[in-house]
Write an enzyme that holds these catalytic residues in place. Sequence first.
Site, PDB file in Angstrom:
ATOM      1  N   LYS A  52      -7.534  -3.475   8.154  1.00 39.43           N
ATOM      2  CA  LYS A  52      -7.061  -4.344   8.192  1.00 39.43           C
ATOM      3  C   LYS A  52      -5.820  -4.533   8.251  1.00 39.43           C
ATOM      4  O   LYS A  52      -4.816  -4.816   8.471  1.00 39.43           O
ATOM      5  CB  LYS A  52      -8.077  -5.473   7.226  1.00 39.43           C
ATOM      6  CG  LYS A  52      -9.161  -6.005   7.907  1.00 39.43           C
ATOM      7  CD  LYS A  52      -9.523  -7.101   6.445  1.00 39.43           C
ATOM      8  CE  LYS A  52     -11.437  -7.205   6.887  1.00 39.43           C
ATOM      9  NZ  LYS A  52     -12.022  -8.619   6.428  1.00 39.43           N
ATOM     10  N   GLN A  96     -11.301  -9.949  -0.213  1.00 38.13           N
ATOM     11  CA  GLN A  96     -12.965  -9.908   0.334  1.00 38.13           C
ATOM     12  C   GLN A  96     -13.996  -9.108   0.133  1.00 38.13           C
ATOM     13  O   GLN A  96     -13.900  -9.837  -0.929  1.00 38.13           O
ATOM     14  CB  GLN A  96     -12.687  -7.562   0.144  1.00 38.13           C
ATOM     15  CG  GLN A  96     -13.505  -6.797   1.196  1.00 38.13           C
ATOM     16  CD  GLN A  96     -13.431  -7.324   2.734  1.00 38.13           C
ATOM     17  OE1 GLN A  96     -12.580  -7.717   2.906  1.00 38.13           O
ATOM     18  NE2 GLN A  96     -14.585  -6.345   3.400  1.00 38.13           N
ATOM     19  N   ASP A 119     -10.751 -16.078   7.517  1.00 39.13           N
ATOM     20  CA  ASP A 119     -11.939 -15.700   8.044  1.00 39.13           C
ATOM     21  C   ASP A 119     -12.615 -16.747   7.946  1.00 39.13           C
ATOM     22  O   ASP A 119     -13.840 -16.521   8.568  1.00 39.13           O
ATOM     23  CB  ASP A 119     -12.148 -15.207   6.105  1.00 39.13           C
ATOM     24  CG  ASP A 119     -12.177 -13.494   6.038  1.00 39.13           C
ATOM     25  OD1 ASP A 119     -12.004 -13.107   6.606  1.00 39.13           O
ATOM     26  OD2 ASP A 119     -11.692 -13.021   4.464  1.00 39.13           O
TER      27      ASP A 119
HETATM   28  N1  GUN Z   1     -17.307  -8.616   3.705  1.00 39.03           N
HETATM   29  C1  GUN Z   1     -17.979  -8.230   5.100  1.00 39.03           C
HETATM   30  N2  GUN Z   1     -17.411  -9.058   6.421  1.00 39.03           N
HETATM   31  C2  GUN Z   1     -15.997  -9.272   5.273  1.00 39.03           C
HETATM   32  C3  GUN Z   1     -15.284 -10.333   6.532  1.00 39.03           C
HETATM   33  O1  GUN Z   1     -15.147  -9.899   7.763  1.00 39.03           O
HETATM   34  N3  GUN Z   1     -14.088 -11.492   5.731  1.00 39.03           N
HETATM   35  C4  GUN Z   1     -14.449 -10.925   4.319  1.00 39.03           C
HETATM   36  N4  GUN Z   1     -12.992 -11.675   3.000  1.00 39.03           N
HETATM   37  N5  GUN Z   1     -15.380 -10.180   3.386  1.00 39.03           N
HETATM   38  C5  GUN Z   1     -15.907  -9.399   4.379  1.00 39.03           C
END
Ligand code: GUN
Length: 293
Positions: A52, A96, A119
Amino acid sequence: MTLLDGKKTSEAIQNEIAAEVAELKANGYKTPHLAAVLVGNDGGSVTYVNNKVLACEKVGFSSSLIRYEDTVTEAELLQKIKELNEDEEIDGFIVQLPLPKHIDSEKVIESIDPRKDVDGFHPTNVGRMVAGLPAYLPATPAGILQLLERYQIETKGKHCVVIGRSNIVGSPMSILMAKAAYPGNATVTLCHRNTVDLANYTRQADIIIAAVGQPGLVTADMVKDGAVVIDVGTTRVPDATRKAGYRLRGDVDFDSVAEKCSFITPVPGGVGPLTIAMLLKNTLKAAKQEVYA
Ligand code: GUN
């Protein structure tokens, strides 16, 4: 059978974002800035977050990575989120998931300012999405919509079977596919661990979206000829022939299912790359204050 190339589609979206960022900067606007909070050292999470941050650089965003040991207290984490909420330099941020057991994820998500929740996990954004109001859509379902749209796959009146009801993928996906929109307008069945005779539903599906993290769950006998199959699974399975010692496996038994499909996503290189592109898109929206005017 057409392979839905998530890598190529993600690159196309990232190029569009990069062009828009360049234009923003040329017009004197601030550089969009995404922050990511990562707790602990889970291999998958570290890779996702690093990707990311790298993607931010590629499109011309600023980024910050804030890391904690998995011993961090909930209070420390909530304090950091408060700072990020108030920091005018930061347009959007993510925490995350999953978080260590001693931290209440719901409490953490609810502490994020919905205007910075790129998100789309905050109940305010979830509620707005359900109600059809402008909202940050969660990245994985939004990425799947992009794939369907860019490959011009018909969804209206189709039977879409979603497998998995997580807050991150299955549940929002089922809602989005039923909306009066394109992609959408589908008849949706949401299957989960308590579904009796899963194959009975998948065999009737024009579109299958599998998001459970069970490698090879969907086999050829469960799929109708000509179906569209979207595989969200990315489970690490041991593989001694790989340098990393593992490979990624989807929820779909690709080799047997692919020949029956009209369209199918590979794993890796299908849905995964789209997720990052859509997070960047949400961050750009945050910087432009498009969702919450
Ligand atoms: N864990 C698995 N997918 C995601 C996501 O799209 N965002 C976040 N913050 N954690 C995740």
